[in-house]
Write an enzyme that holds these catalytic residues in place. Structure first.
Site, PDB file in Angstrom:
ATOM      1  N   SER A  37       0.205  -4.248  -4.973  1.00  0.00           N
ATOM      2  CA  SER A  37       0.133  -2.884  -4.422  1.00  0.00           C
ATOM      3  C   SER A  37       1.277  -2.555  -3.474  1.00  0.00           C
ATOM      4  O   SER A  37       1.548  -1.382  -3.233  1.00  0.00           O
ATOM      5  CB  SER A  37      -1.185  -2.710  -3.685  1.00  0.00           C
ATOM      6  N   VAL A  38       1.959  -3.531  -2.896  1.00  0.00           N
ATOM      7  CA  VAL A  38       3.049  -3.162  -1.978  1.00  0.00           C
ATOM      8  C   VAL A  38       4.164  -2.456  -2.735  1.00  0.00           C
ATOM      9  O   VAL A  38       4.949  -1.722  -2.147  1.00  0.00           O
ATOM     10  CB  VAL A  38       3.612  -4.372  -1.190  1.00  0.00           C
TER      11      VAL A  38
END
Lengths: 464, 531
Positions: free
Chosen positions: B268-269
């Protein structure tokens, strides 16, 4: 400037060659000093100095003392600087080779001791036999020199063995070294015979009709050398050819054509030969393969860096860590033991030798003498520059010996013989004219007086 | 002979020897002088006058020899200025007396003056000591005669060896060392941007974190690129280098600098980069996010949000996020939203973003003359035009995209610095350099607000701490090797960022519960120290 009378007796020649004697004695003293310090390191490691350790030095001493005496006895008038200079450089060679363990007491074998006296003997034979203009007899057998050169090359090609990427003669002697003399003689003799026609260019066209036999022989030689991948020798001989042609004919066209053709051929060769390519790559970036192809030059440089400005002193450093220290990289050994200061001195000695050879060439009386001496000077100059440049990484490493210093019998013999040739040329005009002047009666008194004056001036010159 | 041996053994011989050397040199000089004099004494009258070419040829020869000697001097006397050469000698030269082995390398200090590396004398030889052991193994590296140089030791090698001649005093010192044949050359001390306390805390946190105790932390100042922490766990002890370390047999790969070279799926980063792309391209809309997920073709498994799986595990029903805007989607870290966003943007937009963000490059730190440390940027394999599912996967940081922790810290720093990425620095006295503009200042400003929201109201709310004003993005990256990698990337304080960071814990699980608290603790400690 002293006006010298004509020497007559052996005694006169003894007087005449006094400067040579003085320089030679100094050179021998310096050699003794160096050798003593070399020996001095033995007992420190718990080894007594044996008498055999002195043998190489005694042989050296005897060789050069008798060389001087023989020149006097032979009433030799030629150059007085070459012999002492040779003696000094040989001393440095002797010391450096002793450092690389060549004369270890156990391995004291005649094959290693003989090249020096043999070489000096050869030099004397050339000098004395060729003195008084007799060296020009070499022009009578022009094609003998070409034949010998080609035969040598063919022999090496047929029997040679491959080692470190190049072809060596039987038993690792390198007969191709002899080419440096025979080809000088052939080229100088050939150009001497066709001098007029070779100097006559049709605007920008060289006189090919007279040039073709020379070109043919050289093509064959260079082709065979390239098959043996001896690029260093190709370069030395190529420069020599150009120098001889240019000096003899005084036509700048040879230099211009030669440089253009040589440059193009060099570029083509480097792109074709992987052997040469690799050397150039290693030269440009030895750190790309430090433990492989770059190892030799980097170890040599490491030794030099360790030596610093003053060096570790005779026998204090560890040149055995330098690969092929006794021949190609001997300059690194010297620079390691005596530092940058020592190598500056050595280079100055070489500069003196090469400048002297060039001077003698430039002052030769006959065109053949001029060309032969120029050839020898060119060969030794390029050889010295290539070797020192290669070891210091200023140029690619070409696997060439350092004249007079490196171990290597055939190289040493060729250099000595070449120096003998130049000595003979420096003896000047034919004996006949000498006799004429000797016959003149009432010159005796004046001659002696002038001789004394010259001797006095020699002394004051020395004092200054 | 006995006399000679007695002389050589006698105590004064050493002194005599020195004298003899001097005499030898002087005698040679005298000889050369004499030989030059000989020209006048023996004028060679019987020979012809010299040809005109003699002088130019002699001049050329002399010049060549002088040039060669000059070049030789650059090695023999100025060798220290060639770091590769010194490194070669330090690892391959067996001459004990070679000064290269005796160089007292300068110390390496952290920004507060803590010693990170210094040279001590042991048994006459210089020995390199690293007081912090494995903590700085990757950042500082090692200087070892057998294994060479790495890290800052490699980057600043000339200065550490004392061979950067910046002032007249440096030249004087070199001259003195040459003249006296000094065997104790001394190098210059070097101050880094690193902070020993923070680095140590980071290493301890990673090692004791959930998972297998491996990971990396990078902490840097957005404004000038100064790196305060560059930790990679596990490390190795640079005081005791073993050949086995370099054979690479250890499955924990301690030699790998995970911070700069470890390529991990970002999970998700990576949505931060997608959000920047959408903002740059003017996306201001909303997208519907069905609970059942999103896929580009019925042949592929739908991409779903993690709440879906949680609900499934506990047997509950989940209605899905519904219609979201970018801010909320980023805060909630919605996979469905970003998968759609990525496909909506298209292949070309992602490629363009990759070019702007320097994907697939090796980014050099601000370096010294002898090279530098590099960090690898995100790697994005080209996605074929037909493969829209691959695009959707990449958009949520899975599939064909991987990244290094240091690179994610760099991206966070760029957002914190109005879109401009500063080239990372490890040496205090180097000038800050601009690496490039990753996004417009406006996009960066919007992203700062969004990432702050992710901590106050989103996946990172567990670490919200009064006074720190942390902004960041969590990541939970699936990988074939085992449990998910735990990520947290961000900066603080959100309104005027002073620090940017990236934390990665291998197989740590959720980013919000493993990596994020480590970042918070570090920021707390940094705040205590006044950063």
């Amino acid at each position: 400037m002293a006006r010298r009378g004509t020497p007559i007796s052996i005694g006169d020649y003894w007087q005449l060659r006094a400067p040579e004697r003085r320089l030679l004695l100094w050179a021998l003293l310096i050699a003794l000093l160096g050798y003593l310090m070399l020996l001095g390191a033995g007992p420190k490691d718990g080894l007594d100095v044996q008498f055999v350790a002195l043998v190489p030095f005694l042989i050296y001493l005897g060789t050069f003392v008798s060389a001087h005496l023989l020149l006097v006895l032979a009433r030799f008038r030629g150059d007085q600087l070459l012999l002492p200079l040779t003696a000094l450089l040989s001393a440095i060679g002797l010391i450096a080779q002793a450092r690389t363990g060549l004369f270890a007491a156990a391995a004291l074998d005649p094959a290693k001791l003989i090249p020096l006296p043999l070489g000096v003997a050869l030099m004397l034979i050339f000098a004395i036999a060729g003195r008084g203009g007799r060296y020009r007899l070499a022009t009578r057998v022009t094609w003998l020199w070409a034949g010998v050169s080609l035969l040598l090359l063919a022999l090496v090609l047929a029997t040679g063995q491959r080692y470190r990427g190049a072809v060596y003669g039987f038993g690792f002697i390198t007969p191709t070294e002899l080419l440096k003399l025979t080809l000088v003689l052939f080229t100088a003799a050939f150009v001497d015979q066709h001098l007029k026609r070779l100097s006559r260019w049709r605007s920008l066209l060289p006189p090919l009709r007279s040039l073709w036999p020379l070109l043919l022989v050289w093509m064959l030689v260079l082709a065979m050398l390239l098959v043996q991948r001896d690029l260093g020798l190709v370069l030395i001989l190529g420069v020599m050819l150009l120098a001889v042609l240019a000096a003899g004919t005084r036509h700048p066209g040879y230099l211009a054509y030669g440089l253009v053709l040589g440059g193009a051929a060099g570029a083509a060769l480097i792109s074709l030969f992987t052997h040469g390519q690799r050397r150039v790559e290693v030269w440009l970036n030895p750190f790309s393969d430090p433990t492989g192809a770059g190892w030799q030059v980097l170890q040599g440089l490491s030794g030099m860096y360790a030596g610093g400005l003053w060096g570790e002193g005779f026998s204090q450093a560890r040149p055995r860590y330098t690969p092929i220290a006794e021949s190609d990289l001997i300059y690194a050994v010297w620079a390691e033991e005596l530092g940058f200061a020592g190598s500056v001195l050595l280079v100055m000695l070489f500069a003196l030798l090469l400048i002297r050879l060039l001077t003698l060439a430039a002052r030769a009386r006959t065109p053949f003498g001029l060309m032969a001496a120029t050839g020898v000077a060119a060969v030794l100059s390029v050889q010295t520059l290539l070797n020192i440049g290669g070891v210091t990484k200023a140029l690619p490493l070409t696997g060439i010996t350092l004249p007079l210093i490196s171990h290597g019998g055939s190289s040493l013999l060729t250099v000595f013989a070449s120096l003998g040739l130049v000595l003979a040329i420096s003896d000047g005009e034919p004996v006949k004219s000498r006799r004429k002047s000797m016959v003149k009666p009432d010159k005796g008194e004046a001659t002696i007086e002038k001789r004394e004056r010259s001797a006095r001036q020699a002394k004051t010159g020395k004092a200054a | 002979m006995e006399l000679l041996n007695a002389l050589f053994r006698s105590p004064p011989w050493e002194a005599v020897r020195l004298g003899l050397h001097l005499a030898f040199g002087l005698a040679l000089l005298f000889w050369l002088w004499q030989a030059l004099q000989l020209r006048f004494v023996v004028p060679l009258k019987h020979l012809a006058r010299p040809r005109a070419w003699l002088l130019p040829v002699v001049g050329l020869l002399g010049l060549s020899l002088v040039a060669i000697l000059g070049y030789q001097a650059t090695w023999q006397l100025g060798g220290t200025a060639r770091p590769q050469f010194i490194a070669f000698m330090q690892s391959h030269d067996r001459r004990q007396f070679n000064p290269a082995h005796w160089i007292q390398r300068g110390r390496i200090l952290d920004q507060r003056g803590q010693v990170l590396a210094e040279s001590r004398n042991r048994d006459g030889a210089a020995e390199r000591v690293y007081p912090y052991g494995s903590v700085f193994a990757h950042a500082i590296g090692y200087a070892d005669p057998r294994f060479g140089l790495s890290g800052v030791e490699a980057m600043a090698n000339p200065a550490l060896n004392g061979s950067t001649l910046d002032s007249l005093g440096d030249w004087g010192e070199l001259g003195r060392q040459l003249l006296t044949q000094s065997k104790r050359p001394r190098g210059q001390d070097l101050v880094t941007t690193l902070d020993a306390g923070l680095q140590q805390a980071a290493v301890e946190q990673i090692a004791s974190a959930k998972g297998i105790g491996r990971g990396a932390v990078v902490l840097m100042r957005p404004a000038d690129g100064a790196v305060l922490v560059m930790a990679s766990v596990p490390g190795f002890d640079p005081n005791q280098l073993q050949p086995t370390l370099f054979r690479g047999a250890d499955p924990a790969t301690p030699l790998l600098n995970r911070a700069t070279q470890g390529q991990y799926p970002p999970g998700s980063v990576f949505k931060v980069i997608l959000a920047a792309q959408a903002l740059e391209n003017g996306f201001r809309g909303r997208l519907d996010n069905p609970a059942n997920g999103y896929t580009t073709s019925s042949r592929y498994r739908p991409i779903r949000d993690h709440e879906y799986y949680e609900a499934q595990r506990s047997g509950r029903a989940w209605a899905g996020h519904g219609v979201l805007d970018l801010t909320t989607a980023l805060a909630k870290s919605s996979n469905v939203f970003f998968a759609q966003l990525g496909v909506l943007g298209g292949h070309r937009a992602l490629t363009k973003t990759g070019e702007r963000f320097l994907f697939n490059r090796s980014i050099a730190f601000v370096g010294g003359p002898s090279g530098t440390v590099h960090l690898q940027a995100a790697q994005l394999e080209p996605i074929p035009e037909r493969d829209r599912y691959g695009l959707a996967q990449a958009a949520i940081g899975q599939g064909r995209v991987t990244t290094t922790p240091a690179y994610m810290a760099l991206v966070a720093a760029a957002i914190a610095n109005d879109g401009v990425a500063m080239r990372p620095r490890l040496l205090r006295d180097t000038k800050p350099e601009v690496l490039g503009r990753f996004m417009s200042a406006d996009t960066a400003r919007r992203l700062r607000v969004m990432l702050r929201r992710a901590v106050t109201d989103g996946t990172g709310r567990g670490i919200e701490t009064a006074g720190l004003e942390i902004a960041g993005k969590t990541g939970t990256a699936e990988n074939p090797q085992g449990a998910s990698h735990s990520w947290f990337v961000g900066f603080a304080p959100a309104s005027a960022p002073r620090l940017a960071f990236a934390v990665l814990v291998e197989h740590g699980g959720y980013g919000s519960t493993v990596a994020a608290p480590i970042a918070r603790d570090l920021l707390l400690k940094a705040a205590e120290q006044g950063f």
